[in-house]
Design a protein around this motif. Structure first.
Motif: not given
Length: 193
Positions: A165-185, A187-193
């Motif tokens: 399941l390496l490819v599906p798990l890697t793609l799941l990890f990718l989705v989690v990282e993308v979601f985290t990036s959007l989440q942090r962006l 929050e950054a807009k809120k705290i840095l604006s």
């Protein structure tokens, strides 16, 4: 998320280990380096088809990575120690990804995409930490998110164990990282604006 929400559950054991290591003369930077050396072995163990050794050294390095930060806060934290810690963490992750990529070249494309997502997520994390006036327990603002180090280690562990399941798990990890990036962006807009 688990690092931010569940740290209090393991902190007593981390504290005890940190105190004992300080007592015998270790410094935080020495433990950071030891954690790094142990951690990069995970990629070699993956490549040489020793998955359980890879998982063991990965988690041991992660534990020592938590201990070194506690040691620094108990003694004398340094900016250079922070640089070592963050950069060595990435090298351990790279070791796991390279070990998987060379052991399972058919999954290399997915692992490459995951690497890009991790680089982007860490860029946001480090940039917000550098420009934010917020201070926390750590030497820079630690921006929480869905994917923190423990979630990464859990996903790496699943990727190492469930090779079919390496490819599906890697793609799941990718989705989690993308979601985290959007989440942090966001929050950054809120705290840095």
């Amino acid at each position: 998320m688990l690092d931010s929400k569940g740290r209090h559950l393991v902190q007593p054991f981390i504290d005890k280990t940190a105190h004992n290591l300080i007592k015998v003369g270790f410094t935080a930077n020495t433990i950071t380096t030891i954690a790094f050396i142990i951690g990069i072995l995970s990629g070699l163990f993956i490549y040489y088809d020793l998955p359980y050794w890879a998982i063991f050294v990965l988690w041991l390095s992660g534990f020592l990575d938590a201990v070194d930060g506690t040691m620094a806060r108990l003694t004398k934290p340094s900016s250079f120690g922070t640089v070592l810690d963050v950069s060595y963490d990435r090298l351990v992750e790279i070791s796991v990804i390279l070990g998987l990529a060379f052991r399972f070249p058919e999954a290399m494309w997915a692992l490459l995409l995951l690497s890009v997502a991790i680089i982007y997520a860490m860029t946001i994390f480090l940039t917000v930490g550098a420009v934010s006036e917020k201070q926390g327990v750590k030497s820079f603002y630690y921006q929480p998110g869905l994917a923190e180090r423990t979630e990464g280690f859990i996903l790496f562990t699943l990727m190492i164990i469930f090779r079919d399941l390496l490819v599906p798990l890697t793609l799941l990890f990718l989705v989690v990282e993308v979601f985290t990036s959007l989440q942090r962006l966001r929050e950054a807009k809120k705290i840095l604006s």
